[in-house]
Design a protein around this motif. Structure first.
Motif, PDB file in Angstrom:
ATOM      1  N   VAL A 156       0.841  -1.202   0.000  1.00 38.44           N
ATOM      2  CA  VAL A 156       0.000   0.000   0.000  1.00 38.44           C
ATOM      3  C   VAL A 156       0.879   1.257   0.000  1.00 38.44           C
ATOM      4  N   GLN A 157       1.958   1.204   0.767  1.00 39.23           N
ATOM      5  CA  GLN A 157       2.860   2.352   0.876  1.00 39.23           C
ATOM      6  C   GLN A 157       3.507   2.706  -0.467  1.00 39.23           C
ATOM      7  N   ASP A 158       3.846   1.682  -1.266  1.00 41.84           N
ATOM      8  CA  ASP A 158       4.442   1.930  -2.591  1.00 41.84           C
ATOM      9  C   ASP A 158       3.455   2.680  -3.488  1.00 41.84           C
ATOM     10  N   VAL A 159       2.182   2.291  -3.405  1.00 44.92           N
ATOM     11  CA  VAL A 159       1.156   2.953  -4.222  1.00 44.92           C
ATOM     12  C   VAL A 159       1.019   4.408  -3.767  1.00 44.92           C
ATOM     13  N   ALA A 160       1.027   4.614  -2.437  1.00 48.29           N
ATOM     14  CA  ALA A 160       0.937   5.981  -1.902  1.00 48.29           C
ATOM     15  C   ALA A 160       2.098   6.822  -2.420  1.00 48.29           C
ATOM     16  N   LYS A 161       3.291   6.231  -2.470  1.00 42.14           N
ATOM     17  CA  LYS A 161       4.475   6.974  -2.933  1.00 42.14           C
ATOM     18  C   LYS A 161       4.321   7.411  -4.384  1.00 42.14           C
ATOM     19  N   ILE A 162       3.779   6.520  -5.228  1.00 41.37           N
ATOM     20  CA  ILE A 162       3.570   6.870  -6.643  1.00 41.37           C
ATOM     21  C   ILE A 162       2.634   8.073  -6.736  1.00 41.37           C
ATOM     22  N   ILE A 163       1.530   8.019  -5.991  1.00 40.44           N
ATOM     23  CA  ILE A 163       0.551   9.112  -6.062  1.00 40.44           C
ATOM     24  C   ILE A 163       1.150  10.405  -5.505  1.00 40.44           C
ATOM     25  N   GLU A 164       1.859  10.283  -4.372  1.00 42.44           N
ATOM     26  CA  GLU A 164       2.334  11.498  -3.696  1.00 42.44           C
ATOM     27  C   GLU A 164       3.540  12.133  -4.384  1.00 42.44           C
ATOM     28  N   SER A 165       4.238  11.365  -5.233  1.00 42.79           N
ATOM     29  CA  SER A 165       5.349  11.998  -5.963  1.00 42.79           C
ATOM     30  C   SER A 165       4.779  12.877  -7.086  1.00 42.79           C
ATOM     31  N   TRP A 166       3.512  12.672  -7.398  1.00 48.74           N
ATOM     32  CA  TRP A 166       2.834  13.452  -8.432  1.00 48.74           C
ATOM     33  C   TRP A 166       1.919  14.500  -7.780  1.00 48.74           C
ATOM     34  N   ALA A 167       1.105  14.055  -6.850  1.00 52.42           N
ATOM     35  CA  ALA A 167       0.131  14.921  -6.175  1.00 52.42           C
ATOM     36  C   ALA A 167       0.410  14.871  -4.667  1.00 52.42           C
ATOM     37  N   PRO A 168       1.452  15.608  -4.209  1.00 52.54           N
ATOM     38  CA  PRO A 168       1.865  15.484  -2.804  1.00 52.54           C
ATOM     39  C   PRO A 168       0.773  15.905  -1.832  1.00 52.54           C
ATOM     40  N   ARG A 169       0.801  15.278  -0.678  1.00 52.28           N
ATOM     41  CA  ARG A 169      -0.244  15.583   0.318  1.00 52.28           C
ATOM     42  C   ARG A 169      -0.160  17.011   0.811  1.00 52.28           C
ATOM     43  N   TRP A 170       1.056  17.582   0.835  1.00 52.16           N
ATOM     44  CA  TRP A 170       1.191  18.940   1.379  1.00 52.16           C
ATOM     45  C   TRP A 170       0.492  19.987   0.514  1.00 52.16           C
ATOM     46  N   VAL A 171       0.178  19.643  -0.745  1.00 54.46           N
ATOM     47  CA  VAL A 171      -0.457  20.649  -1.599  1.00 54.46           C
ATOM     48  C   VAL A 171      -1.980  20.675  -1.381  1.00 54.46           C
ATOM     49  N   ALA A 172      -2.495  19.666  -0.691  1.00 58.01           N
ATOM     50  CA  ALA A 172      -3.951  19.583  -0.469  1.00 58.01           C
ATOM     51  C   ALA A 172      -4.423  20.757   0.391  1.00 58.01           C
ATOM     52  N   TRP A 173      -5.686  21.074   0.246  1.00 55.40           N
ATOM     53  CA  TRP A 173      -6.335  22.082   1.082  1.00 55.40           C
ATOM     54  C   TRP A 173      -6.138  21.685   2.539  1.00 55.40           C
ATOM     55  N   GLU A 174      -5.837  22.677   3.404  1.00 56.97           N
ATOM     56  CA  GLU A 174      -5.404  22.304   4.765  1.00 56.97           C
ATOM     57  C   GLU A 174      -6.478  21.574   5.573  1.00 56.97           C
ATOM     58  N   ARG A 175      -7.762  21.794   5.238  1.00 60.11           N
ATOM     59  CA  ARG A 175      -8.795  21.095   6.015  1.00 60.11           C
ATOM     60  C   ARG A 175      -9.268  19.811   5.334  1.00 60.11           C
ATOM     61  N   ASP A 176      -8.551  19.409   4.305  1.00 59.27           N
ATOM     62  CA  ASP A 176      -8.888  18.170   3.608  1.00 59.27           C
ATOM     63  C   ASP A 176      -8.312  16.983   4.389  1.00 59.27           C
ATOM     64  N   ASN A 177      -8.702  15.803   3.996  1.00 59.18           N
ATOM     65  CA  ASN A 177      -8.197  14.613   4.676  1.00 59.18           C
ATOM     66  C   ASN A 177      -7.757  13.612   3.613  1.00 59.18           C
ATOM     67  N   VAL A 178      -6.508  13.750   3.159  1.00 62.32           N
ATOM     68  CA  VAL A 178      -6.050  12.888   2.067  1.00 62.32           C
ATOM     69  C   VAL A 178      -5.042  11.868   2.589  1.00 62.32           C
ATOM     70  N   GLY A 179      -4.854  10.808   1.812  1.00 63.15           N
ATOM     71  CA  GLY A 179      -3.912   9.762   2.195  1.00 63.15           C
ATOM     72  C   GLY A 179      -4.638   8.478   2.539  1.00 63.15           C
ATOM     73  N   LEU A 180      -3.930   7.602   3.275  1.00 54.66           N
ATOM     74  CA  LEU A 180      -4.502   6.305   3.628  1.00 54.66           C
ATOM     75  C   LEU A 180      -5.637   6.500   4.645  1.00 54.66           C
ATOM     76  N   GLN A 181      -6.819   6.006   4.317  1.00 56.17           N
ATOM     77  CA  GLN A 181      -7.985   6.175   5.188  1.00 56.17           C
ATOM     78  C   GLN A 181      -8.236   4.915   6.024  1.00 56.17           C
ATOM     79  N   VAL A 182      -8.055   3.773   5.403  1.00 54.03           N
ATOM     80  CA  VAL A 182      -8.275   2.492   6.076  1.00 54.03           C
ATOM     81  C   VAL A 182      -7.234   1.524   5.536  1.00 54.03           C
ATOM     82  N   GLY A 183      -6.587   0.775   6.415  1.00 55.84           N
ATOM     83  CA  GLY A 183      -5.686  -0.272   5.931  1.00 55.84           C
ATOM     84  C   GLY A 183      -4.291  -0.181   6.505  1.00 55.84           C
ATOM     85  N   ASP A 184      -3.486  -1.195   6.153  1.00 60.35           N
ATOM     86  CA  ASP A 184      -2.127  -1.348   6.664  1.00 60.35           C
ATOM     87  C   ASP A 184      -1.157  -0.957   5.547  1.00 60.35           C
TER      88      ASP A 184
END
Ligand SMILES: [Zn+2]
Length: 383
Positions: free
Chosen positions: A18-46
């Motif tokens: 799961v972490q590898d998939v997150a890395k692919i997405i975040e190298s393109w659409a990093p979490r820090w660019v999200a709106w500050e009150r948004d909730n992005v990233g892993l929601q459920v899972g290991d």
């Protein structure tokens, strides 16, 4: 490891987690660019759990979770997050609780890329612009105050090492270029106190050292990480470095998109085609259908806030969703304003997102199957 047969050759692909998939997405659409009150990233899972099949969807609904289970997906990558507010309990008495229980039972993870995917190049609004046939696509409103610059003074022989550490931590990205830096040489001077332990020379003595001035831009949200990485490889006990705020507009992050149609056409012709492409049952339009349009601004999802930017850019038409009555009035006389629906303006990202995940994984020698939901998760019906 899995094996895939191709002719007489066997390719051995490594499994992803799961972490590898997150890395692919975040190298393109990093979490820090999200709106500050948004909730992005892993929601459920290991994060460490292996993934071989990914379902891509706009929303996580009971039907989408069931589809993921039936199509043997280990991970759902959704645009809209499952949690907008921290839940007080996870029970079957509400929809989110039921979904979480089912996901845990079926061992399916959820990862959401929401406003970070809206604000990134080739994200939701770029996908919408491409689907509508626009060319020369750029951001309608590039993000401002996103960048800082770090200047660090380093002994010449350590410059490469410090540069590599800063790059790896996210510094030096400008548009389609990475590892961007500027280096100049000069003389640094210092005299350490009796408590100092200088890397060069002796404490208590005036010293001069040949140094490189290394400069790199860095997203503001990454400054702390980059400085920490730089410090781990810099040889000085007291490092001279400066952090500047820069006002350049971001080349990689912004909101909405604007481009041109290959040929000017009537608003009616443009909208008839757009309706088909976006699978829209109905469009709400303020504007004269006989007007010629060529310059088109778009924003996937709720984009009313960008109306002034579309007007300033002299767009002939602005197509977005969730537009209020008074906003239609505000657009009058300046451009045609179109509300094509929230789901309709966003589902166009699903296929490009799935393709990107698959291609990035394969480029890194990882095995993965990625597919788009067959369901429409649009809760709105037209009657
Ligand atoms: Zn949305």
């Amino acid at each position: 490891m899995s094996r895939q047969k191709s002719g007489t050759l066997f390719f051995v692909y490594a499994r992803m987690n799961v972490q590898d998939v997150a890395k692919i997405i975040e190298s393109w659409a990093p979490r820090w660019v999200a709106w500050e009150r948004d909730n992005v990233g892993l929601q459920v899972g290991d994060p460490a759990r292996k993934v071989s099949r990914i379902l891509v969807a706009l929303d996580v609904t009971e039907d989408v979770v069931q589809e993921a289970f039936e199509r043997k997906a280990d991970l759902i990558v959704s645009h809209h997050p499952l949690f907008f507010r921290p839940p007080l309990s996870i029970t079957a008495s509400d929809i989110v609780g039921r979904l979480v229980l089912k996901l845990a039972e079926k061992r399916i993870a959820i990862y959401s890329a929401h406003t970070n995917l809206d604000f990134t190049k080739d994200g939701v609004s770029y996908a919408l612009a491409k689907a509508l046939g626009l060319t020369n696509i750029r951001f309608l409103a590039p993000l401002e105050r996103l960048l800082s610059k770090i200047v660090v003074f380093v002994p010449e022989e350590f410059a490469d090492r410090v540069f590599a550490a800063m790059s790896a931590a996210g510094a030096g990205i400008i548009g389609e270029y990475e590892q961007c830096s500027f280096r100049s040489r000069g003389t640094g001077t210092f005299r350490g106190s009796s408590k100092s332990s200088p890397f060069l020379g002796k404490s208590g003595r005036f010293e001069a050292a040949e140094e490189t001035r290394l400069e790199m831009v860095v997203p503001r949200a990454q400054v702390k990480t980059v400085v920490e990485s730089m410090k781990t490889v810099h040889p000085y006990d007291e490092i001279a470095y400066d952090i500047y705020q820069v006002d350049n507009l971001s080349a990689n992050f912004g909101s909405g998109a604007i481009g041109e149609l290959p040929k000017a056409q009537s608003l009616r012709t443009f909208l008839e085609r757009a309706k088909k492409t976006l699978q829209a049952k109905s469009l709400r339009v303020a504007g004269d259908l006989r007007n010629r349009v060529k310059k088109v601004a778009v924003c996937g999802g709720s984009g009313s806030d960008l109306l002034p930017a579309a007007q300033r850019a002299n767009a002939d038409v602005y197509l977005t969703a969730d537009v209020r009555y008074h906003t239609f009035h505000a657009a009058e006389d300046s451009l045609a304003l179109v509300d094509a629906g929230h789901w309709e303006t966003e589902h166009v990202i699903l296929q490009p997102l799935a393709d990107r995940l698959r291609e990035s994984a394969h480029r890194n020698g990882k095995s993965i199957h990625v597919f788009v939901t067959k369901l429409s998760t649009n809760p709105i019906h037209y009657m």
